[in-house]
Scaffold this active site. Structure first.
Site, PDB file in Angstrom:
ATOM      1  N   GLU A 103      -2.001   8.516   2.669  1.00 23.78           N
ATOM      2  CA  GLU A 103      -2.679   8.025   3.876  1.00 23.78           C
ATOM      3  C   GLU A 103      -3.294   6.641   3.632  1.00 23.78           C
ATOM      4  OE1 GLU A 103      -4.208  12.366   5.518  1.00 23.78           O
ATOM      5  OE2 GLU A 103      -5.707  10.688   5.083  1.00 23.78           O
ATOM      6  N   LEU A 104      -4.186   6.357   2.282  1.00 29.46           N
ATOM      7  CA  LEU A 104      -4.694   5.312   2.178  1.00 29.46           C
ATOM      8  C   LEU A 104      -3.773   4.103   2.122  1.00 29.46           C
ATOM      9  CD1 LEU A 104      -7.287   4.100   1.558  1.00 29.46           C
ATOM     10  CD2 LEU A 104      -7.092   4.833  -0.646  1.00 29.46           C
TER      11      LEU A 104
END
Ligand SMILES: *[C@@H]1O[C@H](CO)[C@@H](O)[C@H](O)[C@H]1NC(C)=O
Ligand SMILES: *[C@@H]1O[C@H](CO)[C@@H](O)[C@H](O)[C@H]1NC(C)=O
Ligand SMILES: *[C@@H]1O[C@H](CO)[C@@H](O)[C@H](O)[C@H]1NC(C)=O
Ligand SMILES: *[C@@H]1O[C@H](CO)[C@@H](O)[C@H](O)[C@H]1NC(C)=O
Ligand SMILES: *[C@@H]1O[C@H](CO)[C@@H](O)[C@H](O)[C@H]1NC(C)=O
Length: 533
Positions: A447-448
């Site tokens: 996600e990051l």
């Protein structure tokens, strides 16, 4: 016959005279080509009773040669007079007249006639005339008088057609020049020209300087009350002229200083006199201060009037005050800037609300923020969980009308997680990452990094980091995250940050896209409308 004993009397032309002029001086100039004569001044002779006629001689190289009417067709002799019709260059030399035992000698110098000029420079009579005095040029030749057919007057070799044969006027400077009288004489039907030239110089008068003050008749002088002023009256005067200031109706603070005098030219003096007015008051304003010069030739007065200056020079105390104001103003500006920096978030929020700015209308994205709280293997009721799934949406969605996508809340488990995350992030305007101590898992990392890629490479999404619990060691974060500006990291302080008005929420709102939503919507109205991302 008597003739003037002084040298200039030999060429007297300024005076009407019927006397025939004898030649008293021994050195005599004549102009080539003009009729000329030598005449013995018979009154000089002690031998008046001499019965023998006078004899004329010319000294030549081998001795004296007696002259007779036969010597040259150009020479005539009558007793005391030797005439040349005309005189030529080779006539130069010594001549003498013998009268009994007495001789009188002349040295004749015949001057070459100038081709460019109507007169011979060596044969001019200089005369100086004071300006304003009478300039008189009268063309009369007492010797040739009876033979003169026509007389004309030339100035600088140009015929003066406005005068006949004489000039009489008040001298002006422009009258200076060479005046040539030209006499046309006829002898035996043959015309000859005799010239007489005067070099007239016009000079300043010695005594007739008319007193005059320099400058305007009326002078306005800008002054400031309480200051001093010096009025300078300067004038041209003759030696005896007076200069004074008229101050009898003054309020007592004006006094004349001593005059200064400089001789400037013949008989002329430059004079100046200062009137000093000290500590100027209202009474000094708008009254005449007259300066007068006076002499037997006339009188001149000039007036000075003091006026209050419109724009006085900046005096010391005003300057200091100005400086203080300037410093104060710049201090104020600095303070404003500091306040602006400190409260830039509030100002920006206020501005957004005031302007009704909305960044979310045109970018085609669905969500205002994708929230990643990044804990997979922690119990769902952990603090981060409740912050991410409850607190954040309660405030951002419930109070400020944002639309969040919270994976853990909104995405049903299963599905192609990786692709889905990527597309959800693409659909979001911000990526909110809630950081805490044990923030790490592959999904979270994905996600990051997916968000970071969007943020840093494609510049499509901005990342907001929320430090939920103090994180000392950020080494677990991907390198690229460190490129983010520090102010994008918001610190959650459980006790201080609860209020909607706390700095935390303001900062978060500031980092969130601008959106025009009634901020005080009821939570209950919003929650059911939440879409599932
Ligand atoms: C010259 O003649 C006059 C009269 O004509 C006479 O009175 C005089 O004495 C004479 N002078 C001399 C110096 O002979
Ligand atoms: C004419 O008079 C002026 C002034 O005195 C002098 O400077 C100048 O040399 C004179 N000219 C001649 C030709 O003598
Ligand atoms: C001047 O000369 C001209 C020509 O020779 C003559 O006709 C005229 O009468 C003369 N005038 C005088 C005043 O002598
Ligand atoms: C007054 O004015 C004259 C002429 O401009 C000048 O020569 C003189 O120096 C002035 N005097 C003072 C005291 O300024
Ligand atoms: C000063 O001169 C003005 C005119 O320039 C005149 O009106 C005024 O009366 C004069 N003042 C004195 C005191 O002479």
């Amino acid at each position: 016959m008597r003739c003037g004993p002084r040298p200039w009397a030999l060429v007297v032309l300024m005076f009407k005279s019927t006397l025939e002029i004898c030649r008293i001086h021994s050195n005599i100039n004549a102009v080539e080509g003009e009729p000329f004569y030598l005449k013995y001044c018979s009154y000089l002779s002690e031998h008046k009773n001499e019965t023998a006629p006078p004899k004329w001689y010319r000294n030549v190289s081998h001795g004296p040669m007696e002259l007779s009417s036969h010597s040259s067709p150009r020479i005539t002799l009558h007793d005391y007079v030797l005439e040349f019709w005309p005189v030529e260059l080779d006539d130069s030399g010594p001549y003498f007249l013998q009268l009994g035992h007495h001789t009188h000698e002349w040295k004749l110098n015949v001057i070459r006639r100038s081709k460019d000029s109507c007169y011979a420079e060596k044969q001019v009579t200089s005369k100086t005339v004071e300006v304003g005095k009478t300039l008189l040029v009268r063309c009369e030749d007492s010797y040739y008088q009876k033979l003169v057919n026509r007389t004309s007057l030339y100035k600088n070799c140009k015929e003066m057609n406005d005068t006949s044969s004489s000039l009489k006027k008040n001298a002006e400077f422009k009258d200076q020049g060479y005046y040539t009288c030209m006499f046309i004489i006829h002898r035996n039907g043959k015309p000859f020209t005799v010239t007489k030239t005067y070099n007239i110089t016009i000079v300043e008068g010695h005594s007739n300087v008319v007193p005059a003050i320099l400058g305007e008749d009326l002078n306005h002088v800008g002054v400031e009350l309480g200051k001093d002023v010096e009025l300078n009256c300067s004038a041209v005067l003759n030696e005896k002229g007076l200069i004074y200031w008229d101050i009898h109706n003054d309020s007592g603070n004006a006094h004349e200083e001593k005059e200064t005098r400089h001789k400037s030219s013949k008989g002329k003096w430059s004079v100046s006199r200062i009137l000093k007015i000290e500590n100027i008051n209202e009474k000094n304003l708008n009254v005449f201060y007259n300066c007068t010069v006076f002499s037997e030739k006339g009188i001149d007065t000039k007036s000075f009037i003091l006026l209050k200056k419109d724009h006085p020079d900046i005096p010391g105390h005003v300057f200091t005050r100005g400086m203080i104001i300037a410093i104060w103003l710049s201090g104020a500006v600095v303070c404003l800037v500091i306040v602006g920096v400190i409260y830039r978030v509030d100002l920006a929020l206020f501005y957004r609300r005031f302007m009704g700015r909305d960044e979310t209308l045109t970018d085609g994205k669905t969500y205002d923020a994708f929230v990643s709280y990044l804990k997979e293997c922690q119990p769902e009721n952990g603090e981060e969980h409740s912050f991410a799934v409850e607190t954040l949406p309660r405030v951002l969605e419930g109070r400020f009308g944002y639309k969040l996508c919270i994976f853990e809340r909104d995405v049903v488990p299963g599905g192609a997680v990786v692709d889905e995350i990527h597309s959800l992030i693409e659909q979001s305007r911000r990526l909110i990452v809630v950081l805490s101590k044990s923030y790490m898992s592959n999904k979270v990392r994905y996600e990051l990094e997916s968000g970071l890629h969007e943020a840093l490479v494609e510049r499509k999404i901005k990342i907001i980091l929320i430090e939920f619990t103090p994180v000392n060691d950020f080494t677990f974060l991907p390198q690229s995250l460190k490129l983010l500006k520090s102010h994008r990291v918001l610190k959650w302080q459980a006790d201080k940050s609860r209020s909607y008005n706390s700095r935390f929420w303001k900062n978060l709102l500031y980092l969130m896209p601008a959106k025009t939503v009634n901020p005080y919507r009821e939570e209950s109205k919003v929650l059911p409308l939440l879409p599932h991302c």
